[in-house]
Enzyme design. Structure first.
Site, PDB file in Angstrom:
ATOM      1  N   HIS A 200       3.019  14.835   2.574  1.00 24.85           N
ATOM      2  CA  HIS A 200       2.526  14.139   3.767  1.00 24.85           C
ATOM      3  C   HIS A 200       2.795  12.645   3.652  1.00 24.85           C
ATOM      4  O   HIS A 200       2.997  12.104   2.562  1.00 24.85           O
ATOM      5  CB  HIS A 200       1.034  14.408   3.965  1.00 24.85           C
ATOM      6  CG  HIS A 200       0.154  13.821   2.914  1.00 24.85           C
ATOM      7  ND1 HIS A 200      -0.219  12.488   2.899  1.00 24.85           N
ATOM      8  CD2 HIS A 200      -0.466  14.372   1.838  1.00 24.85           C
ATOM      9  CE1 HIS A 200      -1.012  12.251   1.881  1.00 24.85           C
ATOM     10  NE2 HIS A 200      -1.176  13.377   1.201  1.00 24.85           N
TER      11      HIS A 200
ATOM     12  N   CYS B 161      -1.204  15.448  -4.101  1.00 28.63           N
ATOM     13  CA  CYS B 161      -0.206  15.660  -3.056  1.00 28.63           C
ATOM     14  C   CYS B 161       1.035  14.809  -3.307  1.00 28.63           C
ATOM     15  O   CYS B 161       1.037  13.900  -4.129  1.00 28.63           O
ATOM     16  CB  CYS B 161      -0.797  15.334  -1.692  1.00 28.63           C
ATOM     17  SG  CYS B 161      -2.056  16.502  -1.143  1.00 28.63           S
TER      18      CYS B 161
END
Length: 306
Positions: free
Chosen positions: A245, A261
């Site tokens: 992301h 992440c």
């Protein structure tokens, strides 16, 4: 060990809460989309955008085009097929990056209000042969992430199409309220695939569990959070909630900074999304021995102390 892995999977998954309802509340009427359609060679179509389309309506707009086309033709297309056949759309999305806009002396407070498809723009729907060619290209596309190199690469077969800087998980454990436990923040290596897209994510602070709606940029200006898809991976058969992301703070790229992440800048996130439809293969590795762009062998810093 299995219980611990499951708990981590559940925790990381809830770091981003998917607001599915927000994607379905707004229905864009077909008249909003199709002002004029011309048929060429009985299979290829050109759609002229009838009014400016903002990012907040962008996905509904494309979905309605795809739905209308697929209900009237002998072959189907997808959002990814449509956009890959019109790469100018990816360029338009990438250029909404906050820092690209600032480089053009334009401060954007709410990215969702930006116009991404201008009135009069042409969207070309591929014919059946072009669609099959794109499907083959997508099938042979895969993503490679090397954790200590802080790089994400996109390949088609053995040909590298893109290389992007990323940030990865920190080499530490930390108590996070959203998981109510001590959590290992390192990015998990392994082989897997793309399993979900979050087109309109809500944002939460994992340390406090509180939702937030604005972000402080690297230039200390505060803006609303952008609407850019998050990509969920499944690694080694497990959904850890390990997402690809964008970050609103690209100063953190090329560092071990995240909660596990894989972070990218905003422009790159749009490109990655359109080269990572569901079931795209992904390899996340931890290779210290690499070769640089001029062919020299290098040994990277062992950021996880393995």
């Amino acid at each position: 060990m299995l219980i611990k892995t499951i708990y981590k999977s559940l925790f990381l998954t809830i770091l981003i809460i998917i607001s599915i309802s927000s994607l379905t509340k707004t229905k864009v009427p077909l008249s909003y989309i199709l002002i004029k359609t011309k048929t060429f060679q009985d299979s290829s179509r050109t759609i002229y955008v009838s009014k400016n389309v903002q990012i907040k309506n962008y996905f509904q707009y494309l979905d309605s085009i795809v739905t209308h086309f697929n209900s009237n033709q002998s072959y189907n297309i997808s959002e990814h097929i449509l956009v890959r056949n019109n790469p100018w759309i990816i360029d338009s999305l990438a250029n909404t990056d906050y820092y690209r806009m600032m480089a053009r002396d334009t401060l954007v407070y709410n990215q969702k209000d930006l116009i991404v498809l201008k009135k009069g723009s042409k969207i070309i729907i591929p014919d059946s042969l072009e669609t099959q060619k794109l499907l083959k290209s997508i099938k042979n596309t895969w993503i490679d992430v090397n954790i200590p190199e802080y790089k994400l690469r996109i390949y088609e077969d053995s040909v590298m199409l893109y290389k992007f800087p990323v940030r990865v998980g920190r080499n530490e454990t930390k108590y996070l309220k959203m998981g109510n436990r001590i959590t290992d923040l390192k990015t998990i290596p392994g082989n897997g695939k793309i399993v979900a897209h979050v087109k309109n994510p809500d944002y939460y602070n994992p340390a406090t569990g509180k939702q937030y709606f604005v972000t402080k940029r690297d230039d200390n200006k505060t803006t609303k959070l952008p609407q850019i898809p998050f990509i969920e991976t499944e690694i080694n058969g497990i959904r850890y909630g390990q997402l690809i992301h964008p970050t609103t703070n690209p100063i953190t790229l090329n560092r071990a900074y995240s909660n596990g992440c894989i972070g990218t800048n905003e422009a790159d996130a749009w490109i990655i999304y359109y080269y990572a439809p569901i079931n795209t293969k992904i390899k996340i590795r931890y290779d210290l021995n690499v070769t640089n762009e001029i062919g020299e062998k290098m040994v990277l810093e062992d950021i996880y102390g393995k």
